[in-house]
Structure formats: C-alpha cells, structure tokens
Motif scaffolding. Structure first.
Motif, mmCIF file in Angstrom:
data_model
loop_
_atom_site.group_PDB
_atom_site.id
_atom_site.type_symbol
_atom_site.label_atom_id
_atom_site.label_comp_id
_atom_site.label_asym_id
_atom_site.label_seq_id
_atom_site.Cartn_x
_atom_site.Cartn_y
_atom_site.Cartn_z
ATOM 1 N N HIS A 33 0.855 -1.185 0.000
ATOM 2 C CA HIS A 33 0.000 0.000 0.000
ATOM 3 C C HIS A 33 0.890 1.232 0.000
ATOM 4 C CE1 HIS A 33 -3.527 2.433 0.797
ATOM 5 N NE2 HIS A 33 -2.832 3.071 1.722
ATOM 6 N N SER A 34 0.684 2.101 -0.981
ATOM 7 C CA SER A 34 1.441 3.351 -1.098
ATOM 8 C C SER A 34 0.523 4.522 -0.791
ATOM 9 C CB SER A 34 1.970 3.542 -2.519
ATOM 10 O OG SER A 34 2.868 2.534 -2.866
ATOM 11 N N VAL A 35 0.986 5.427 0.040
ATOM 12 C CA VAL A 35 0.241 6.656 0.280
ATOM 13 C C VAL A 35 0.962 7.768 -0.487
ATOM 14 C CG1 VAL A 35 -0.507 8.346 1.987
ATOM 15 C CG2 VAL A 35 -0.670 5.894 2.483
ATOM 16 N N LYS A 37 0.377 11.676 -2.092
ATOM 17 C CA LYS A 37 -0.458 12.868 -1.973
ATOM 18 C C LYS A 37 0.154 14.015 -2.772
ATOM 19 C CE LYS A 37 -1.975 11.663 2.662
ATOM 20 N NZ LYS A 37 -2.226 12.135 4.010
ATOM 21 N N PHE A 66 5.404 10.834 -1.657
ATOM 22 C CA PHE A 66 5.219 9.468 -1.157
ATOM 23 C C PHE A 66 5.452 9.533 0.351
ATOM 24 C CE2 PHE A 66 7.013 5.434 0.208
ATOM 25 C CZ PHE A 66 6.122 4.521 -0.322
ATOM 26 N N HIS A 67 4.558 8.931 1.116
ATOM 27 C CA HIS A 67 4.633 8.980 2.582
ATOM 28 C C HIS A 67 5.064 7.617 3.140
ATOM 29 C CE1 HIS A 67 2.751 12.997 3.134
ATOM 30 N NE2 HIS A 67 2.408 12.745 1.889
ATOM 31 N N LEU A 70 3.299 5.847 6.167
ATOM 32 C CA LEU A 70 1.929 5.396 5.931
ATOM 33 C C LEU A 70 1.865 4.295 4.878
ATOM 34 C CD1 LEU A 70 0.208 8.912 5.850
ATOM 35 C CD2 LEU A 70 0.318 7.312 7.777
ATOM 36 N N SER A 71 2.988 3.962 4.281
ATOM 37 C CA SER A 71 3.052 2.980 3.188
ATOM 38 C C SER A 71 3.675 1.691 3.704
ATOM 39 C CB SER A 71 3.886 3.548 2.035
ATOM 40 O OG SER A 71 3.322 4.752 1.568
ATOM 41 N N GLU A 86 4.329 -0.329 -7.732
ATOM 42 C CA GLU A 86 4.159 0.774 -6.779
ATOM 43 C C GLU A 86 4.885 2.026 -7.260
ATOM 44 O OE1 GLU A 86 2.009 0.903 -4.363
ATOM 45 O OE2 GLU A 86 1.451 -1.180 -4.643
ATOM 46 N N GLU A 143 -6.633 15.011 -6.930
ATOM 47 C CA GLU A 143 -6.448 13.796 -6.133
ATOM 48 C C GLU A 143 -7.508 12.755 -6.456
ATOM 49 O OE1 GLU A 143 -6.432 15.581 -2.236
ATOM 50 O OE2 GLU A 143 -4.236 15.650 -2.192
ATOM 51 N N GLN A 147 -6.865 9.070 -7.917
ATOM 52 C CA GLN A 147 -7.413 7.859 -7.298
ATOM 53 C C GLN A 147 -8.134 7.010 -8.332
ATOM 54 O OE1 GLN A 147 -6.563 7.080 -4.108
ATOM 55 N NE2 GLN A 147 -7.297 5.113 -4.807
#
Length: 178
Positions: A33-35, A37, A66-67, A70-71, A86, A143, A147
């Motif tokens: 899972h990549s966050v 923003k 890239f966070h 959170l990833s 990713e 955003e 998504q």
C-alpha cells in the motif's frame, strides 16, 4: 532521509522497499500500500482598487509526495514486479500533475478576487486563507482523478502481474525520467 520525511517525486529517485515503513495490515487483500499525496505552495498578493482590496494568486507549485510512514508491504511478498508497480503508481501521480498543472494555473493566474474582512490587515489574512481554500479545492479534484486512474491502473495491470500491460504503462512512465 530522516524517518519523518516524505519522498518528493524526482526523475532521479525510485522507490525501494525500505521506503515502505508502516506495518502491513493483515486484514486487507493488498500485498502493498502506497500513500501518495499532492502538496502545493503559492504566492498570494493583494492590491487596493479604490476602497476594495483584491487578491491574486501567482507561482502555484505542485509536488507529488510518497509517505513512507503510511506505506507498507507484506514482508513475504517483496517482489520486483510489485515494487515496479508501486513505483508506477508514484509515476502516475507525477504524470497527472504534469498534465494538469497548466490548467490549474489557468484557473487562477491573471484574475483578481475580492477579499472579506473589516480592515486591511484582516483582508490580507483572509486573502491568504481564501486563496489556499480555492487552490485546495482544485487539488482535491486532482487527487480524485489520481485515485480513479490509480484504480484503473491496478485493474489493467493486475497489480503488476499482467506483465504486458505493466510494460505498456512502464513505457509511458519512462518518458518522465528523460
């Protein structure tokens, strides 16, 4: 990179599995899972026209981030194909940014907007707040588009397992690095 830093998209830096610092979630089907923003900065100036203070927006800059905290990735699944997928998601966000930044600027540049407030200092403060809200509203649309395209990317590539489709996307993303 400090542990609390984010990674800003750059043509010279690709993601590594060590960038995925969060604990994996056993309750979800995803292997990673990549966050990602969007962050933005801008300059707001004001001008007094008669008794009215108008503000205008300049120098909008948009960054893809890239966070790491959170990833995550499942430790047993760390495959090159998945990491490439990713990275593709990160690249997709940058591609959308590059395609849409001029439209974002067009919405605001060269236009003057009225301010609110009962004195000059309040009007300047509200100009900063209102301009940020206006840009933020447009970035939310960006955003949402990211998504939607990201979900389509996952479906078409089957999270990197469809090698042919992933390769097609990779060719597009490679153009970002030139």
């Amino acid at each position: 990179m400090g542990e609390h830093e984010i990674i800003v998209w750059s043509k010279d830096r690709k993601l590594n599995w060590s960038d995925f610092k969060a604990e994996s979630n056993p309750a979800v089907f995803e292997d990673s899972h990549s966050v990602i923003k969007y962050r933005y900065t801008w300059v707001v100036n004001s001008e007094k026209i008669g008794d009215t203070i108008m503000f205008f927006i300049e120098n909008i800059q948009l960054f893809v981030e890239f966070h790491p905290l959170l990833s995550w990735v499942r430790n047993s699944i760390e495959q090159d194909k998945l990491l490439n997928h990713e990275q593709g998601r990160f690249d997709l966000a940058e591609l959308i940014k590059q395609e849409k930044i001029s439209k974002l600027c067009e919405i605001f540049y060269g236009k003057k907007f009225p301010t609110r407030g009962s004195n000059e200092e309040q009007r300047k403060q509200f100009a900063k707040e209102d301009s940020g809200n206006m840009i933020g509203s447009e970035v939310k649309k960006l955003e949402s588009e990211f998504q939607s395209q990201s979900n389509e990317y996952d479906l078409q590539t089957d999270y990197g397992k469809n090698i042919e489709k992933q390769f097609e996307f990779d060719l597009t993303f490679d153009k970002l690095r030139k």
